[in-house]
Motif scaffolding. Sequence first.
Motif, PDB file in Angstrom:
ATOM      1  N   GLY A   1      22.629  52.687  17.693  1.00 34.66           N
ATOM      2  CA  GLY A   1      22.450  52.005  16.417  1.00 34.66           C
ATOM      3  C   GLY A   1      23.413  50.849  16.239  1.00 34.66           C
ATOM      4  N   MET A   2      24.657  51.043  16.627  1.00 33.17           N
ATOM      5  CA  MET A   2      25.648  49.973  16.501  1.00 33.17           C
ATOM      6  C   MET A   2      25.300  48.793  17.415  1.00 33.17           C
ATOM      7  N   LEU A   3      24.825  49.088  18.622  1.00 34.66           N
ATOM      8  CA  LEU A   3      24.428  48.017  19.540  1.00 34.66           C
ATOM      9  C   LEU A   3      23.251  47.225  18.981  1.00 34.66           C
ATOM     10  N   LEU A   4      22.244  47.925  18.449  1.00 36.89           N
ATOM     11  CA  LEU A   4      21.109  47.238  17.853  1.00 36.89           C
ATOM     12  C   LEU A   4      21.528  46.391  16.656  1.00 36.89           C
ATOM     13  N   LEU A   5      22.406  46.930  15.845  1.00 37.91           N
ATOM     14  CA  LEU A   5      22.890  46.193  14.679  1.00 37.91           C
ATOM     15  C   LEU A   5      23.613  44.916  15.085  1.00 37.91           C
TER      16      LEU A   5
ATOM     17  N   ALA B   1      12.195  37.508  12.414  1.00 39.61           N
ATOM     18  CA  ALA B   1      11.716  38.815  11.966  1.00 39.61           C
ATOM     19  C   ALA B   1      12.117  39.917  12.945  1.00 39.61           C
ATOM     20  N   CYS B   2      12.014  39.643  14.226  1.00 41.27           N
ATOM     21  CA  CYS B   2      12.400  40.650  15.237  1.00 41.27           C
ATOM     22  C   CYS B   2      13.891  40.947  15.181  1.00 41.27           C
TER      23      CYS B   2
ATOM     24  N   ALA C   1      18.269  44.593  13.429  1.00 40.65           N
ATOM     25  CA  ALA C   1      19.499  44.815  12.658  1.00 40.65           C
ATOM     26  C   ALA C   1      19.318  45.959  11.662  1.00 40.65           C
ATOM     27  N   VAL C   2      18.190  45.995  10.973  1.00 36.36           N
ATOM     28  CA  VAL C   2      17.944  47.062   9.995  1.00 36.36           C
ATOM     29  C   VAL C   2      17.793  48.409  10.693  1.00 36.36           C
ATOM     30  N   ALA C   3      17.047  48.432  11.789  1.00 39.41           N
ATOM     31  CA  ALA C   3      16.890  49.681  12.538  1.00 39.41           C
ATOM     32  C   ALA C   3      18.235  50.162  13.074  1.00 39.41           C
TER      33      ALA C   3
ATOM     34  N   LEU D   1      19.966  53.726  12.202  1.00 38.05           N
ATOM     35  CA  LEU D   1      20.336  54.669  13.268  1.00 38.05           C
ATOM     36  C   LEU D   1      21.834  54.964  13.254  1.00 38.05           C
ATOM     37  N   ALA D   2      22.642  53.936  13.084  1.00 31.90           N
ATOM     38  CA  ALA D   2      24.093  54.138  13.062  1.00 31.90           C
ATOM     39  C   ALA D   2      24.507  54.982  11.859  1.00 31.90           C
TER      40      ALA D   2
END
Length: 73
Positions: free
Chosen positions: A10-14, A46-47, A52-54, A58-59
């Motif tokens: 989650g942190m990586l995606l953010l 948008a992607c 970032a929201v996902a 998750l985080a």
Amino acid sequence: MKHVTLLIIGMLLLVLGAQGAIRLLADHDNAGLLAWLPGGFAVWLACYAVAAVAGALLAGRGGKKAKRGDREQ
């Protein structure tokens, strides 16, 4: 352990989503990791926003579950 993994993903995606969106807003032609994706600026933004929201969700979930697991042990 799986909650910590969820937290890290989650942190990586953010980070990737937020950094990509900021880069794209500063320079509309620099799509970064999503340069291969057709559609242009709106699709790229948008992607990055979805990532970032996902990542934040998750985080947040991983952090809460990891803390709860520490207290139970």
